[in-house]
Motif scaffolding. Structure first.
Motif, PDB file in Angstrom:
ATOM      1  N   GLY A 239       0.635   8.603 -30.477  1.00 40.12           N
ATOM      2  CA  GLY A 239       0.838   9.554 -31.556  1.00 40.12           C
ATOM      3  C   GLY A 239       2.203  10.201 -31.631  1.00 40.12           C
ATOM      4  O   GLY A 239       2.392  11.186 -32.351  1.00 40.12           O
ATOM      5  N   LEU A 240       3.166   9.681 -30.891  1.00 40.15           N
ATOM      6  CA  LEU A 240       4.516  10.236 -30.931  1.00 40.15           C
ATOM      7  C   LEU A 240       5.354   9.563 -32.009  1.00 40.15           C
ATOM      8  O   LEU A 240       5.110   8.415 -32.385  1.00 40.15           O
ATOM      9  CB  LEU A 240       5.208  10.046 -29.580  1.00 40.15           C
ATOM     10  N   GLU A 241       6.369  10.253 -32.476  1.00 35.91           N
ATOM     11  CA  GLU A 241       7.407   9.644 -33.292  1.00 35.91           C
ATOM     12  C   GLU A 241       8.546   9.271 -32.339  1.00 35.91           C
ATOM     13  O   GLU A 241       8.909  10.061 -31.467  1.00 35.91           O
ATOM     14  CB  GLU A 241       7.912  10.614 -34.362  1.00 35.91           C
ATOM     15  N   VAL A 242       9.087   8.071 -32.508  1.00 33.09           N
ATOM     16  CA  VAL A 242      10.134   7.604 -31.604  1.00 33.09           C
ATOM     17  C   VAL A 242      11.398   7.312 -32.412  1.00 33.09           C
ATOM     18  O   VAL A 242      11.349   6.624 -33.439  1.00 33.09           O
ATOM     19  CB  VAL A 242       9.698   6.337 -30.842  1.00 33.09           C
ATOM     20  N   TYR A 243      12.518   7.829 -31.907  1.00 34.09           N
ATOM     21  CA  TYR A 243      13.789   7.676 -32.600  1.00 34.09           C
ATOM     22  C   TYR A 243      14.774   6.898 -31.718  1.00 34.09           C
ATOM     23  O   TYR A 243      14.903   7.171 -30.524  1.00 34.09           O
ATOM     24  CB  TYR A 243      14.374   9.039 -32.961  1.00 34.09           C
ATOM     25  N   GLY A 244      15.452   5.950 -32.327  1.00 36.61           N
ATOM     26  CA  GLY A 244      16.447   5.161 -31.608  1.00 36.61           C
ATOM     27  C   GLY A 244      17.836   5.707 -31.837  1.00 36.61           C
ATOM     28  O   GLY A 244      18.211   6.030 -32.970  1.00 36.61           O
ATOM     29  N   ILE A 245      18.610   5.832 -30.754  1.00 37.37           N
ATOM     30  CA  ILE A 245      20.009   6.268 -30.846  1.00 37.37           C
ATOM     31  C   ILE A 245      20.887   5.039 -30.652  1.00 37.37           C
ATOM     32  O   ILE A 245      20.808   4.371 -29.620  1.00 37.37           O
ATOM     33  CB  ILE A 245      20.346   7.342 -29.785  1.00 37.37           C
ATOM     34  N   THR A 246      21.677   4.712 -31.649  1.00 37.79           N
ATOM     35  CA  THR A 246      22.510   3.508 -31.612  1.00 37.79           C
ATOM     36  C   THR A 246      23.887   3.806 -31.022  1.00 37.79           C
ATOM     37  O   THR A 246      24.543   4.769 -31.419  1.00 37.79           O
ATOM     38  CB  THR A 246      22.690   2.933 -33.032  1.00 37.79           C
ATOM     39  N   GLY A 247      24.305   2.975 -30.058  1.00 43.16           N
ATOM     40  CA  GLY A 247      25.646   3.115 -29.501  1.00 43.16           C
ATOM     41  C   GLY A 247      25.741   4.031 -28.307  1.00 43.16           C
ATOM     42  O   GLY A 247      26.800   4.615 -28.044  1.00 43.16           O
ATOM     43  N   GLY A 248      24.644   4.177 -27.560  1.00 42.73           N
ATOM     44  CA  GLY A 248      24.669   4.954 -26.329  1.00 42.73           C
ATOM     45  C   GLY A 248      24.973   6.426 -26.562  1.00 42.73           C
ATOM     46  O   GLY A 248      24.629   7.002 -27.598  1.00 42.73           O
ATOM     47  N   TYR A 249      25.637   7.047 -25.582  1.00 40.78           N
ATOM     48  CA  TYR A 249      25.933   8.481 -25.678  1.00 40.78           C
ATOM     49  C   TYR A 249      26.954   8.775 -26.783  1.00 40.78           C
ATOM     50  O   TYR A 249      26.930   9.861 -27.382  1.00 40.78           O
ATOM     51  CB  TYR A 249      26.446   9.002 -24.341  1.00 40.78           C
ATOM     52  N   ALA A 250      27.821   7.826 -27.079  1.00 42.30           N
ATOM     53  CA  ALA A 250      28.767   8.012 -28.186  1.00 42.30           C
ATOM     54  C   ALA A 250      28.002   8.112 -29.497  1.00 42.30           C
ATOM     55  O   ALA A 250      28.302   8.951 -30.357  1.00 42.30           O
ATOM     56  CB  ALA A 250      29.763   6.852 -28.220  1.00 42.30           C
ATOM     57  N   GLY A 251      27.005   7.245 -29.649  1.00 48.12           N
ATOM     58  CA  GLY A 251      26.176   7.291 -30.848  1.00 48.12           C
ATOM     59  C   GLY A 251      25.385   8.579 -30.938  1.00 48.12           C
ATOM     60  O   GLY A 251      25.155   9.114 -32.036  1.00 48.12           O
ATOM     61  N   LEU A 252      24.974   9.102 -29.781  1.00 49.67           N
ATOM     62  CA  LEU A 252      24.242  10.367 -29.760  1.00 49.67           C
ATOM     63  C   LEU A 252      25.120  11.499 -30.268  1.00 49.67           C
ATOM     64  O   LEU A 252      24.697  12.322 -31.103  1.00 49.67           O
ATOM     65  CB  LEU A 252      23.762  10.662 -28.339  1.00 49.67           C
ATOM     66  N   ILE A 253      26.347  11.554 -29.785  1.00 56.55           N
ATOM     67  CA  ILE A 253      27.275  12.605 -30.213  1.00 56.55           C
ATOM     68  C   ILE A 253      27.500  12.558 -31.722  1.00 56.55           C
ATOM     69  O   ILE A 253      27.582  13.593 -32.389  1.00 56.55           O
ATOM     70  CB  ILE A 253      28.611  12.470 -29.461  1.00 56.55           C
ATOM     71  N   HIS A 254      27.576  11.334 -32.269  1.00 57.45           N
ATOM     72  CA  HIS A 254      27.869  11.179 -33.700  1.00 57.45           C
ATOM     73  C   HIS A 254      26.614  11.146 -34.571  1.00 57.45           C
ATOM     74  O   HIS A 254      26.708  10.949 -35.784  1.00 57.45           O
ATOM     75  CB  HIS A 254      28.697   9.912 -33.928  1.00 57.45           C
ATOM     76  N   GLY A 255      25.456  11.317 -33.955  1.00 59.88           N
ATOM     77  CA  GLY A 255      24.221  11.384 -34.735  1.00 59.88           C
ATOM     78  C   GLY A 255      23.751  10.060 -35.309  1.00 59.88           C
ATOM     79  O   GLY A 255      23.116  10.045 -36.376  1.00 59.88           O
ATOM     80  N   ASN A 256      24.044   8.969 -34.607  1.00 53.12           N
ATOM     81  CA  ASN A 256      23.574   7.655 -35.058  1.00 53.12           C
ATOM     82  C   ASN A 256      22.117   7.471 -34.633  1.00 53.12           C
ATOM     83  O   ASN A 256      21.803   6.792 -33.656  1.00 53.12           O
ATOM     84  CB  ASN A 256      24.440   6.544 -34.462  1.00 53.12           C
ATOM     85  N   ILE A 257      21.230   8.116 -35.352  1.00 51.98           N
ATOM     86  CA  ILE A 257      19.825   8.207 -34.975  1.00 51.98           C
ATOM     87  C   ILE A 257      18.952   7.778 -36.149  1.00 51.98           C
ATOM     88  O   ILE A 257      19.226   8.135 -37.304  1.00 51.98           O
ATOM     89  CB  ILE A 257      19.459   9.650 -34.559  1.00 51.98           C
ATOM     90  N   GLU A 258      17.910   7.015 -35.865  1.00 47.16           N
ATOM     91  CA  GLU A 258      16.953   6.648 -36.912  1.00 47.16           C
ATOM     92  C   GLU A 258      15.561   6.495 -36.319  1.00 47.16           C
ATOM     93  O   GLU A 258      15.409   6.159 -35.133  1.00 47.16           O
ATOM     94  CB  GLU A 258      17.361   5.340 -37.602  1.00 47.16           C
TER      95      GLU A 258
END
Length: 319
Positions: free
Chosen positions: A31-50
């Motif tokens: 029942g969780l929503e799961v989000y993928g962060i693209t591009g490792g920690y760099a992608g996390l900083i830039h909000g590359n999330i879906e």
């Protein structure tokens, strides 16, 4: 916990996609929503999330590499970079994070946990150099890639009566060299965890030639020295026809083995369970075929050790 994220960081390893798939499907199942962060920690900083759905991870279990991509990020090593990452996670309502990678990835997960954001580390690296687990995701596949190369090179070595030096990856750990060298019947295996004497190696080669064996395979871990340098020394000291093969990044690619697919599935699923239990700052692993978890700080403060029994066995069998 209703929303979790997943990212891959550092060097890619076969089986990372299987781990991502396990995180996503295990999470959705509960029942969780799961989000993928693209591009490792760099992608996390830039909000590359879906947001990832069941179909997002369909037909990836057999693929090498990582669908979420990977990148090294110097900015994330700073407090400012880490807080930017947490800001993005909060913006998306993500409450916990699964980080798949090696030592550097675990450092990042530990930093986020220290800032109050729960993370669980999943060991994904072909080097097999993470304490707290007997095997890391990608190690078995890399071994099979190396052993295939050794078998092919041995055919040429035998045909031309040559000594071949095969340099393999592993960073500062000798696991890939040791396991592949033992499985491939290498006459000598050089690993960072054990000193070597070049004259002892050449003496053994000469004795082999004297009893009629005109070809040899020597496996060198990159953390020891350059395979090219070892080849030069051997040729100078013996006069034997010597060649060097550096396998390089081909060891990181390819479809994961059954072992790596199952290992990745088990570790990814357990990481989700830990977040659901409200536990952060943990790292999962496998010991005696049982999935375990440890404090991530304990893992980062420990030192990976090579199985010296296997090293002894390799020397006994290569006489």
């Amino acid at each position: 916990m209703k929303r979790i994220g997943v990212l891959t960081s550092g060097g890619d390893a076969p089986g990372m996609n299987a781990a991502i798939r396990a995180v996503v499907r295990k999470g959705i199942y509960h029942g969780l929503e799961v989000y993928g962060i693209t591009g490792g920690y760099a992608g996390l900083i830039h909000g590359n999330i879906e947001k990832l759905e069941l179909g997002s991870v369909g037909d990836i279990i057999h693929q090498g590499g990582t669908m979420l991509l990977s990148a090294r990020c110097e900015e994330f090593k700073t407090k400012e970079g880490q807080l930017k990452g947490i800001e993005q996670l909060k913006k998306w309502g993500i409450e916990g994070l699964v980080v798949i990678g090696g030592d550097g990835s675990f450092q990042g997960a530990n930093a986020l946990t220290r800032h109050g954001f729960p993370c669980v580390g999943v060991p994904g690296t072909i080097d097999n150099d993470i304490p707290g687990t007997q095997f890391t995701i990608g190690f078995d596949t890399a071994l099979n890639t190396v052993i295939d190369a050794i078998d092919r090179i041995r055919d040429t070595a035998q045909s031309h009566e040559r000594t071949f030096i095969i340099e393999v990856m592993g960073r500062n750990a000798g696991d890939i060299a040791l396991w592949s060298g033992l499985a491939g019947g290498a006459e000598t295996i050089l690993v960072p965890e054990d000193d070597y004497d070049i004259h002892e190696i050449t003496d053994r080669l000469k004795k082999s030639h004297e009893r009629g064996k005109k070809h040899s395979i020597i496996v060198v871990a990159e953390g020891v020295t350059s395979g090219v340098e070892i080849g030069k020394q051997i040729e100078e000291l013996t006069g034997f026809d010597t060649r060097v093969s550096i396998l390089g990044h081909m060891q990181r690619g390819g479809s994961p083995t059954v072992f790596d697919r199952v290992l990745a599935s088990r570790l990814g699923a357990r990481a989700v369970e830990l977040l659901m239990e409200g536990k952060g700052g943990r790292a999962v692993g496998i010991v005696d075929n049982k999935i375990v978890d440890h404090e991530i700080t304990e893992i980062l403060n420990a030192t990976h050790t090579l199985d010296k029994n296997l090293l002894t066995l390799s020397k006994e069998l290569s006489i």
